[in-house]
Write an enzyme that holds these catalytic residues in place. Structure first.
Site, short mmCIF file in Angstrom:
data_model
loop_
_atom_site.label_atom_id
_atom_site.label_comp_id
_atom_site.label_asym_id
_atom_site.label_seq_id
_atom_site.Cartn_x
_atom_site.Cartn_y
_atom_site.Cartn_z
N ILE A 236 -47.49 -0.17 64.14
CA ILE A 236 -48.36 0.90 63.64
C ILE A 236 -48.83 0.58 62.22
CG2 ILE A 236 -48.43 3.36 62.97
CD1 ILE A 236 -46.47 3.92 65.25
N VAL B 20 -53.14 1.71 51.14
CA VAL B 20 -53.81 1.98 49.85
C VAL B 20 -52.80 2.68 48.95
CG1 VAL B 20 -56.25 2.10 50.48
CG2 VAL B 20 -54.77 4.08 50.88
N ALA C 100 -52.79 2.92 42.08
CA ALA C 100 -52.70 3.39 40.69
C ALA C 100 -51.56 4.39 40.57
CB ALA C 100 -54.01 4.05 40.28
N LYS D 134 -51.71 0.08 32.96
CA LYS D 134 -52.64 1.21 33.02
C LYS D 134 -52.33 2.17 31.88
CE LYS D 134 -53.87 5.22 35.78
NZ LYS D 134 -53.66 5.99 37.00
N PRO E 288 -56.00 9.49 28.59
CA PRO E 288 -54.90 8.53 28.34
C PRO E 288 -53.55 9.16 28.66
CG PRO E 288 -55.52 9.60 26.29
CD PRO E 288 -56.37 10.23 27.37
N LEU F 18 -47.25 11.16 52.54
CA LEU F 18 -48.42 11.74 53.21
C LEU F 18 -48.02 12.77 54.26
CD1 LEU F 18 -50.47 8.43 53.64
CD2 LEU F 18 -50.73 10.18 51.86
N THR G 157 -51.62 10.76 41.86
CA THR G 157 -50.43 11.62 41.89
C THR G 157 -49.56 11.47 43.14
OG1 THR G 157 -52.00 13.33 42.55
CG2 THR G 157 -51.15 13.42 40.31
#
Ligand code: FAD
Length: 502
Positions: free
Chosen positions: A44, A49, A52, A80, A98, A335, A346
């Site tokens: 599966i 993705v 960040a 970052k 920032p 998810l 987030t």
């Protein structure tokens, strides 16, 4: 006395959520009798993705004994310092959110009141120039924050852009090295106990059955246990957040990577651009009510400046949250628990806080309802606060050039957000709720970026001559400029610390 402790923990799913949970919980319960099994299906696969992050990720892996450099080398990461928003307020205008503070509070009055007072007296200055993090980012430079900053001007933080697949592999290695059992198989059936509907076991396509006391559902959007087996229900937020699809694609890395995530407004959503050491991640998050798939795909392809590594892949999603993240003996994470678009990076951070909650409220086999209620209440509030922050970015836009952006201006704000915006506009005051992920400095960055500024300056400054503020504020900007001038370019920092030894 009967031993009621949880002995068998089963995690379903081996994406970022599943392996982060496996690594962290194995370490948390090290030496104890808890058995942890993770079932994933390589057939599966994962969503692929999620590149960040926000600074909390560093605390997460440091707790697992991993250093920044180890993780950066293992995941092709870059640094970052924040997010640059392009064209969100108006076409052609940019600002940076920032991870860090702006200016110095004086006499117990927050800095932004001084900044506003100076502007009202005819000397407007750019808020970004008072933030070391934002100024480094704008200059394409990077340095680690000072350990003991002499003033708040030196306070900033940083996160990573990483290859999420490589990060999940790293988490898997940590988990397996510490004794997590992995089964590569497809779950074909979830078996419920007839007496109370709790999950008893999972049937796998191999014929094996896996029993457990507690199950963590990390199976992705489908929510194999929490939704498909338990029918928990979903609360959609698509009346407030219109984006429901994305095209994602990787492109060749060209030039020095920026030390920030770029998010650029488009006709019906926004495009991310995330630099890794060896390539870029790109994607267009859009509203299917405002643009066709074909047009969105064409916009993305036309906008990515470097050669694409494959044809963009579409992902569909439904913004919102699972009504109860913990139902019976199933806790949803990642998810499977709900989804907010990646505008403020987030999702992985919510996985981290989900794991913290599991640790803090770990049940026994009685599954006390009070624990479950506390977990659900905490999760709901936390996610609603992130939702509010994201909505603000859309609602406050001043673009007016496309139906999507005009519809965003007309969003009915949730009461919790309306109250925040009202108090900031009236009094420059930050309302803070429990379990907020974003601190006042982050809200300040977004308010200022969208020119949502208070008319009123703190009355404590009524007796301050605005002209007297010009010199100290200029000093703050100068101090920041000097540090930025001496910092190395981000590319040079990566070259020195993050390239694996040949
Ligand atoms: P998945 O990666 O979907 O993993 C699900 C797992 O369940 C897989 O291992 C799969 O094999 C397994 N599974 C499913 N069904 C079965 C079955 N029947 N039997 C066995 N196993 C099964 N987050 C960020 O923090 N930053 C970002 O920049 C970011 N960008 C994003 C961009 C987009 C467009 C999207 C959609 C998400 C983004 N995210 C981002 C979110 C991030 O991708 C996810 O939070 C993260 O990857 C966690 O995913 P997951 O592990 O919950 O699910």
């Amino acid at each position: 006395m009967q031993d009621n402790r949880i002995r068998k923990l089963v995690i379903v799913g081996g994406g970022t959520a599943g392996w982060m949970a496996a690594a962290a919980l194995r370490r948390h319960f090290q030496g104890g009798p808890l058995e942890i099994t993770l079932v994933e299906s390589s057939e599966i696969g994962t969503i692929g993705v999620g590149e960040a992050t926000i600074p909390t990720i560093r605390g997460f892996y440091q707790q697992l004994g991993l250093s920044d450099i180890e993780v950066m080398q293992a995941t092709q990461a870059t640094c970052k310092l924040g997010i640059r928003f392009n064209g969100w307020t108006r076409e052609g205008q940019s600002f940076i959110h920032p991870f860090g503070l702006f200016g110095q509070d004086l006499r117990g009055v927050p800095f932004h009141h001084y900044w506003r007072k100076l502007a009202q007296a005819g000397e407007p200055t750019d808020l970004q120039d008072y933030s070391l993090g934002a100024s480094l980012a704008a200059a394409g430079k990077f340095m680690a924050p000072p350990r003991n900053p002499t003033s708040s001007l030196g306070i900033f933080d940083w996160a990573l852009h990483f290859d999420a697949g490589l990060f999940a592999q790293l988490m898997r290695r940590v988990a397996e090295d510490n004794g997590v059992r992995r089964i590569d198989a497809r779950v074909t059936q979830v078996n419920l106990r007839p007496e109370d509907g709790f999950v008893a076991s999972l049937d796998l396509h191999t014929g094996e059955t896996v029993e457990g006391d507690l199950f963590i559902d990390c199976s992705g959007f489908r929510g194999l246990l929490i939704e498909e087996a338990l029918g928990t229900g979903y609360e959609p937020w698509n009346d407030m957040l219109f984006c429901d699809r994305a095209y994602a694609v990787q492109s060749e890395g060209v030039g020095d990577p920026a030390p920030y995530t770029d998010v650029t407004a488009h006709s019906a959503g926004w495009r991310w651009r995330i630099p890794l050491q060896h390539r870029y991640g790109n994607g267009y998050v859009y509203s299917s009510r405002h643009i066709s798939d074909e047009a969105a795909l064409a916009e993305l392809k036309a906008a990515v400046p470097d050669p694409l590594l494959f044809e963009p892949r579409q992902i569909r999603f439904n913004p919102g949250r699972r009504k109860r993240v913990w139902n019976k003996n199933v806790i949803a994470l990642g998810l499977a628990s709900g989804f907010l678009e990646p505008l403020e990076s987030t999702s992985i951070a919510l996985i981290e806080t989900g794991i913290d909650k599991i640790k803090a409220l770990f049940p026994d086999r009685d599954f006390a309802p009070e624990l479950i209620d506390e977990f659900n209440d905490w999760s709901r509030r936390e996610m609603e606060r992130v939702r509010d922050f994201i909505i603000l970015h859309y609602w406050a836009n001043k673009r007016g050039d496309a139906a999507f952006w005009r519809d965003c201006n007309a969003i009915t704000l949730p009461d919790t957000l309306q109250r925040k915006v009202d108090l900031f506009r009236q009094r420059g005051h930050f309302v803070r709720y429990r379990w907020e992920m974003f601190q006042p400095a982050s809200w300040m960055a977004i308010y200022a970026g969208f020119e949502l500024l208070p008319d009123m300056v703190d009355p404590a400054l009524d007796g301050v001559d605005p002209k007297s503020l010009s010199a100290p504020l200029a000093e703050m900007r100068k101090a920041i400029r000097e540090v930025v001038a001496s910092a190395p370019p981000h590319g040079a920092f990566l070259e020195q610390y993050c390239r694996p030894a040949a």
